[in-house]
Design a protein around this motif. Structure first.
Motif, PDB file in Angstrom:
ATOM      1  N   MET A 115     -40.526   2.671  42.537  1.00  0.00           N
ATOM      2  CA  MET A 115     -41.282   1.780  41.643  1.00  0.00           C
ATOM      3  C   MET A 115     -42.777   1.869  41.947  1.00  0.00           C
ATOM      4  N   TYR A 116     -43.115   1.911  43.241  1.00  0.00           N
ATOM      5  CA  TYR A 116     -44.524   2.038  43.623  1.00  0.00           C
ATOM      6  C   TYR A 116     -45.067   3.425  43.260  1.00  0.00           C
ATOM      7  N   GLU A 117     -44.264   4.454  43.456  1.00  0.00           N
ATOM      8  CA  GLU A 117     -44.744   5.809  43.148  1.00  0.00           C
ATOM      9  C   GLU A 117     -45.033   5.970  41.652  1.00  0.00           C
ATOM     10  N   LYS A 127     -49.332   4.999  48.723  1.00  0.00           N
ATOM     11  CA  LYS A 127     -49.217   4.640  50.143  1.00  0.00           C
ATOM     12  C   LYS A 127     -48.036   3.703  50.371  1.00  0.00           C
ATOM     13  N   LYS A 128     -47.864   2.751  49.449  1.00  0.00           N
ATOM     14  CA  LYS A 128     -46.720   1.837  49.543  1.00  0.00           C
ATOM     15  C   LYS A 128     -45.427   2.623  49.338  1.00  0.00           C
ATOM     16  N   ALA A 129     -45.468   3.571  48.409  1.00  0.00           N
ATOM     17  CA  ALA A 129     -44.281   4.397  48.161  1.00  0.00           C
ATOM     18  C   ALA A 129     -43.889   5.142  49.430  1.00  0.00           C
ATOM     19  N   VAL A 130     -44.877   5.747  50.089  1.00  0.00           N
ATOM     20  CA  VAL A 130     -44.621   6.476  51.341  1.00  0.00           C
ATOM     21  C   VAL A 130     -44.047   5.535  52.398  1.00  0.00           C
ATOM     22  N   GLU A 131     -44.597   4.345  52.473  1.00  0.00           N
ATOM     23  CA  GLU A 131     -44.136   3.352  53.456  1.00  0.00           C
ATOM     24  C   GLU A 131     -42.646   3.058  53.274  1.00  0.00           C
ATOM     25  N   TYR A 152     -45.237  14.431  51.245  1.00  0.00           N
ATOM     26  CA  TYR A 152     -45.964  15.262  52.214  1.00  0.00           C
ATOM     27  C   TYR A 152     -46.350  16.607  51.594  1.00  0.00           C
ATOM     28  N   GLU A 153     -45.471  17.164  50.776  1.00  0.00           N
ATOM     29  CA  GLU A 153     -45.755  18.467  50.160  1.00  0.00           C
ATOM     30  C   GLU A 153     -46.997  18.410  49.264  1.00  0.00           C
ATOM     31  N   TYR A 154     -47.115  17.320  48.519  1.00  0.00           N
ATOM     32  CA  TYR A 154     -48.210  17.213  47.558  1.00  0.00           C
ATOM     33  C   TYR A 154     -49.375  16.334  48.035  1.00  0.00           C
ATOM     34  N   GLY A 155     -49.212  15.741  49.217  1.00  0.00           N
ATOM     35  CA  GLY A 155     -50.285  14.896  49.735  1.00  0.00           C
ATOM     36  C   GLY A 155     -50.486  13.635  48.921  1.00  0.00           C
TER      37      GLY A 155
END
Length: 216
Positions: A115-117, A127-131, A152-155
């Motif tokens: 949802m965040y992504e 950043k929230k998505a990564v978290e 990580y692949e796309y930064g």
């Protein structure tokens, strides 16, 4: 009663029997057992031992979720996200996914990450998505591992790191996640984050393709 429901529903130590499972789930749910309510919701959602009925599924997931059951919270979030048995409502979906995620539910954490992504029902925040993907991934949840690898692949929301991407794609791939296998194949094919290895690439592409992945 809920335990009997699970035994019959999954065929643990007994012949799988959805009708018997439904009978025991109903008894547990009607007595207010939160896990029984969630399981009954699942049976209505998928039509196991009963005619499929999304509205009934929503009803029982809600009862379970309101008692604090993380699975029920995640599942009612899913129903709101997709508009199954209820008017589609992304904000409600985020609300319920958050409750499940904060209890440590890996599926809830992964779903909240998506949802965040995508900025669905909430302001887009990589950043929230990564978290949240990280929390799910560290619990061994393959979908979370694969999506974390992509970040990580796309930064996205994190410093680009092909080695980290390979690490997480590998974890997902080894659990049989088709897209993770395909992603890992790409990394071996292109030599991103890992020594280029066409044989390894072919191996992972084949595993993905055998599961029906179009990317395989």
């Amino acid at each position: 009663q809920n335990n009997l429901c699970c035994m019959y529903r999954n065929g643990y130590g007994v012949t799988k029997d959805y009708k018997k499972a439904f009978e025991w789930c109903t008894k547990a749910a009607e007595q207010g057992n939160a896990r029984g309510q969630c399981n009954l919701g699942i049976m209505y959602e998928y039509g196991e031992g009963v005619t499929q009925d999304y509205k009934k599924a929503v009803e029982w997931y809600t009862k379970s979720a309101e008692q604090g059951n993380a699975n029920g919270q995640n599942n009612i979030g899913y129903m709101y996200k997709n508009g199954y048995g209820v008017t589609k409502d992304y904000k409600k979906a985020v609300e319920w996914y958050t409750k499940a995620a904060e209890q440590g539910d890996a599926r809830g954490q992964y779903n909240l990450g998506t949802m965040y992504e995508n900025g669905t029902g909430v302001t887009k925040d990589n950043k929230k998505a990564v978290e949240w993907y990280t929390k799910a991934a560290e619990q061994g949840y393959a979908n979370g591992q694969r999506n974390l690898g992509r970040m990580y692949e796309y930064g996205r929301g994190v410093t680009k790191d092909d080695k980290k991407a390979v690490e997480w794609f590998t974890k997902a791939a080894e659990q049989g996640h088709a897209n993770g296998q395909s992603n890992l194949g790409v990394m071996y094919c292109t030599g991103k984050g890992v020594t280029k290895d066409d044989k390894k690439a072919l191996e992972w592409y084949t595993k993905a393709a055998e599961q029906g992945s179009a990317h395989g």
